[in-house]
Each structure stands twice: as C-alpha cells, then as structure tokens.
Scaffold this active site. Structure first.
Site, PDB file in Angstrom:
ATOM      1  CD  GLU A  74     -24.980  99.076 151.441  1.00  0.00           C
ATOM      2  OE1 GLU A  74     -24.667 100.076 150.744  1.00  0.00           O
ATOM      3  OE2 GLU A  74     -24.179  98.213 151.791  1.00  0.00           O
ATOM      4  CB  CYS A 110     -19.893 100.856 155.458  1.00  0.00           C
ATOM      5  SG  CYS A 110     -21.090 102.202 155.432  1.00  0.00           S
TER       6      CYS A 110
HETATM    7  N1  THU Z   1     -20.099 101.205 149.157  1.00  0.00           N
HETATM    8  C1  THU Z   1     -21.436 100.994 149.176  1.00  0.00           C
HETATM    9  O1  THU Z   1     -22.195 101.609 148.430  1.00  0.00           O
HETATM   10  N2  THU Z   1     -21.914 100.071 150.043  1.00  0.00           N
HETATM   11  C2  THU Z   1     -21.145  99.266 150.834  1.00  0.00           C
HETATM   12  O2  THU Z   1     -21.681  98.435 151.543  1.00  0.00           O
HETATM   13  C3  THU Z   1     -19.692  99.423 150.836  1.00  0.00           C
HETATM   14  C4  THU Z   1     -19.153 100.543 150.030  1.00  0.00           C
HETATM   15  C5  THU Z   1     -19.568 102.167 148.191  1.00  0.00           C
HETATM   16  C6  THU Z   1     -19.010 103.445 148.749  1.00  0.00           C
HETATM   17  C7  THU Z   1     -18.057 103.856 147.649  1.00  0.00           C
HETATM   18  O3  THU Z   1     -18.789 104.519 146.629  1.00  0.00           O
HETATM   19  C8  THU Z   1     -17.571 102.535 147.074  1.00  0.00           C
HETATM   20  O4  THU Z   1     -18.508 101.560 147.474  1.00  0.00           O
HETATM   21  C9  THU Z   1     -16.187 102.142 147.531  1.00  0.00           C
HETATM   22  O5  THU Z   1     -16.095 102.155 148.904  1.00  0.00           O
END
Ligand code: THU
Length: 158
Positions: A74, A110
């Site tokens: 994001e 997140c």
């Molecule tokens: N991650 C995202 O890119 N976006 C989210 O909304 C949640 C988590 C990624 C971070 C990390 O590379 C992987 O997902 C596992 O947490």
C-alpha cells in the site's frame, strides 16, 4: 464517566457487483501481487491506487533481509503515486494478497499504511475508498479515516 462508541461501515460486494469503474482497480491489485518481492514471508501483497483522472498506480510489498527496511504494498503504491502524480488526488485503493500461488481472502492494511492513507486523504481533502479484495467478495470502506478512529493527523500538530 462518559463513553463514546465508534462505528465503521464496511460494505461487502460479490465480485460481479463491483462497479465497472472499480473492476480494473481490483484486477490491477491482484496482478500487482506478481511483482511482490517477498522471499521471507512468501506473502505477496498487491495494491492499486486510483487517481481522480482514472490513472492506476500499482505497488507490491518489497521485503529486505533487515526486516523493518521492507515496505508494504500500500505504501509503495501511495508513495509512488504521490511522487509521480503529486497534483492528482487519490480516490481509491485496492489491496489483494496471494501466497503459494493462490489468492487469499481479503486482507486489511496495517496500522502504518492506514496512517499514510489518512495523510493522503488530508493532503487532497477527499476520502480514499479502500477495497479489500477476496476471491469472491470485495470489502469496501468509504474512507481511510473510518479505518483509523481517534487518529493522529496534521490537525494534531497545530
Ligand atoms: N504486507 C503488506 O504489504 N500489506 C499489508 O496490508 C499487510 C502486510 C506485507 C508486509 C510483509 O512483506 C508481508 O506482507 C508479511 O507481513
């Protein structure tokens, strides 16, 4: 003692009921998972930002051996949009994720990404619709602020 209750409305649309304008955004978020660099989590996230002129900007999570140096899909997409098209408002963001070559059900941004989404809303003075894409349904929040109650925003610095 006083109490306040905060409510968030989430609408759930079957995939075929997503509007014609938003279908390409949903597809772009899923496609963006293919560009994710996630050798550690193997959790591939794609994000697609819709700008007010119809432009779609995508991003995917980019991990790093020094874990905190990586970035979520994001924020990659939002920062890229802010850099490449600083004067065009962001109107929507779609998110999809896949692992083991299969799309997973809706995931939610997140806290740090919600904070950046909130700043995007404040920057352009309009809500950013958030679409959480699953295999059969899309969950929709009408604004990032609705996903971040009691948030810290720029007004807190005045
Ligand atoms: N991650 C995202 O890119 N976006 C989210 O909304 C949640 C988590 C990624 C971070 C990390 O590379 C992987 O997902 C596992 O947490």
């Amino acid at each position: 003692m006083k109490e306040i209750r905060l409510e968030t409305k989430i609408s759930i649309y079957p995939l075929n009921e997503v509007s014609d304008e938003e279908q390409p955004l949903v597809r772009a978020a899923l496609k963006a998972t293919e560009h994710s660099y996630a050798p550690y989590s193997k959790f591939h996230v794609g994000a697609a930002v819709l700008l007010a002129d119809g432009t779609i900007v995508t991003g995917s999570n980019q991990e790093n051996a020094a874990y905190p140096s990586g970035l979520c899909a994001e924020r990659v997409a939002l920062f890229h949009a802010g850099h490449q098209y600083p004067d065009i408002p962001v109107v929507a963001l779609a998110i999809a994720a896949a692992t083991g070559g299969k799309q997973v059900e809706s995931i939610s941004p997140c806290g740090a990404c919600r904070q950046v989404l909130l700043e995007t809303e404040q920057r352009y003075g309009r809500p950013v619709k958030v679409l959480l894409c699953g295999t059969k349904e899309v969950m929709v929040a009408e604004s990032a602020a609705s996903l971040l109650p009691l948030c810290f925003g720029k007004e807190s610095l005045l």
